[in-house]
Design a protein around this motif. Sequence first.
Motif, short mmCIF file in Angstrom:
data_model
loop_
_atom_site.label_atom_id
_atom_site.label_comp_id
_atom_site.label_asym_id
_atom_site.label_seq_id
_atom_site.Cartn_x
_atom_site.Cartn_y
_atom_site.Cartn_z
N THR A 129 0.85 -1.18 0.00
CA THR A 129 0.00 0.00 0.00
C THR A 129 0.89 1.24 0.00
O THR A 129 2.10 1.15 0.19
CB THR A 129 -0.88 0.03 1.25
N GLU A 156 -11.48 -12.04 -12.68
CA GLU A 156 -11.80 -10.91 -11.80
C GLU A 156 -11.46 -9.61 -12.50
O GLU A 156 -10.33 -9.45 -12.97
CB GLU A 156 -10.93 -10.98 -10.55
N HIS A 187 -15.05 -3.49 -8.70
CA HIS A 187 -16.05 -4.49 -8.33
C HIS A 187 -17.24 -4.25 -9.24
O HIS A 187 -17.59 -3.11 -9.52
CB HIS A 187 -16.52 -4.29 -6.88
N MET A 197 -12.35 -0.02 -6.72
CA MET A 197 -11.88 -0.78 -5.55
C MET A 197 -11.14 0.13 -4.60
O MET A 197 -10.50 1.08 -5.02
CB MET A 197 -10.92 -1.86 -6.00
N ARG A 198 -11.19 -0.23 -3.30
CA ARG A 198 -10.36 0.50 -2.34
C ARG A 198 -8.90 0.08 -2.53
O ARG A 198 -8.62 -1.00 -3.05
CB ARG A 198 -10.83 0.20 -0.93
N ARG A 228 -6.74 -1.06 -0.61
CA ARG A 228 -6.38 -2.34 -0.02
C ARG A 228 -6.72 -3.51 -0.96
O ARG A 228 -5.96 -4.45 -1.11
CB ARG A 228 -7.14 -2.49 1.30
N ASP A 229 -7.87 -3.41 -1.61
CA ASP A 229 -8.31 -4.50 -2.48
C ASP A 229 -7.48 -4.56 -3.77
O ASP A 229 -7.18 -5.64 -4.27
CB ASP A 229 -9.80 -4.34 -2.81
N ALA A 269 -4.34 -6.15 -2.95
CA ALA A 269 -4.50 -7.60 -2.82
C ALA A 269 -4.50 -8.27 -4.20
O ALA A 269 -3.91 -9.35 -4.37
CB ALA A 269 -5.79 -7.91 -2.07
N GLN A 270 -5.13 -7.62 -5.18
CA GLN A 270 -5.10 -8.17 -6.54
C GLN A 270 -3.67 -8.22 -7.10
O GLN A 270 -3.28 -9.17 -7.75
CB GLN A 270 -5.95 -7.30 -7.48
#
Lengths: 303, 254
Positions: A192, B67, B72, B81-82, B84-85, B88-89
């Motif tokens: 992040t 995905e 989303h 997406m935020r 964080r998401d 993650a991707q």
Amino acid sequence: MSSNSTQGRPEAIRAVPVRHPGRWVAAGVIAILAIMAVHAVITNTRFHWAEQAKYAFDASVIAGVKTTLMLTFFSMLIGVVLGIILAIMRLSSNPLVSGAAWLYIWIFRGTPVLVQLLVWASLGALFPTLGLGIPFGHLFFSARTFDLIPGLAAALLGLGLNEAAYMSEIVRAGILSVDEGQSEAATALGMTKMLTLRRIVLPQAMRVIVPPTGNETISMLKTTSLVAYVPYYELLFKVQNIYTRTYQVMPMLIMASLWYLAMTSILMTGQYYIERHFARGSLRTLPPTPVQRFRTRFLGISG
Amino acid sequence: MTQPMVKAENVYKSFGRLEVLKGINIEVAPRKVFCIIGPSGSGKSTFLRCINHLEKIDAGRLAVNGELVGYHERGGLLHEMRERDVAAQRRKIGMVFQSFNLFPHMTVLGNVMEAPINVRGEAKAIVLERATKLLERVGLEDKMNNYPSQLSGGQQQRVAIARALAMEPELMLFDEPTSALDPELVGEVLDVMRKLAEDGMTMIVVTHEMNFAREVGDALVFMDGGVVVESGNPRDVLSNPQHERTKTFLSKVL
Ligand SMILES: Nc1ncnc2c1ncn2[C@@H]1O[C@H](COP(=O)(O)OP(=O)(O)O)[C@@H](O)[C@H]1O
Ligand SMILES: [Mg+2]
């Protein structure tokens, strides 16, 4: 690799070094001037060396030295932490956030630090009480300004908030000096923004941030003498107290300067080692520490 | 038919007024090596960067493993997406850059272990074991404690590959991984990539190494001016290009 490689490795070169007669002349002149200066200072009775020695480790002077160091430390702490926050705010893509940081820097860098110190010290005149509550509505809590902001707080607020404005520009320059590919690679690894800043960008920015921060710290150590006007009781304030009693103005000011010099020397040494720490990876071999340099130069031991 | 690893449908991307991608359609099958060639400025890097959302696409759809990237889909609407998401991707997609971009303040081992420990929160001992194996795999087990500045370009790029693999990605993106290397160092990086392909990694490779594309590639597209001009089996496209633009490009690089 020609035919003479069969002769094996030739003997190491032992050349006569170049002579530098100019250097020797210059060194001689400087040495003579230095001896003259030291002689003049020591033999001049008006320096009152005995008097200086008498007060140099006086309890009140030592207390002043401690306060000066404490003020320097905490003002720089406020300055660095707030400076990093302001630098990040200035680099934000939200114009309100970066604008707020810009305004802060504009105000605190654009007015003299002495004025800021006096403003914090006499805030009570402007706002006799400070409180927390809903604007124009209920007040949850209020107190006399002078109780909330005693001399120490005024000193730390004045010095720290002013320093933050300068530190933020230093930190911002440091962040901008790090190649964009670095945060790109970190982002691609799934980091992040905050993690990238903390683990990848700031550690590299430190190489650019540390030298001017050392400068700022040394400058801060001396700027703390301004809080004598708040008033708060640091080294200069204590020394002034002594010479208003004894009328030995010059000797006491020289003694105070020697204290400041001693403290800045220690800070400079610390800075050297911090810079060396953050040079890891960007230099193939780290520069030697002064101790290592001394060993190789004078004792002929390396490594 | 299995689900494609990457599916781009009519992808558009502009930088201000400059339209860089003008309707890209691509499907990358899992466990295959997909090569992208094309002249400089044709949008190859931009497309690659869209796949892990380093760049946002303006129109079209882009999905990795079924995905959507960066969005989303709920009730026929796309929601951003935020952070964080998105992060993650990205963890499942490794990327290797032309300029290596190793972290210079960390050792080779530190570079490889950084993301698994601080992003995935894995235990140090487990990561250390995996990192050591990966560095052995790219032939750099004896450089683990060196800093990147002490390595050659080829070695740095191999570390960069190990760093990406440490996150156990399902897809690897390579953006001209050998373009910044001295000619004699290109082979060692290509060898590592070849082994990776043999092990079944899905790879998208932007490259000027036509021999690599021919020998290792399963599919190839030629991009020019933000569109896919020609696509097919690498051996066919490279030896028998159908389009004039492809022919001109290949005559310059081959
Ligand atoms: N961040 C950016 N801002 C503006 N223009 C960009 C940016 N990134 C790439 N471009 C432009 O987009 C075009 C395609 O670039 P790129 O995808 O890097 O091409 P390639 O990788 O095929 O050489 C170029 O004209 C380039 O100048
Ligand atoms: Mg490119």
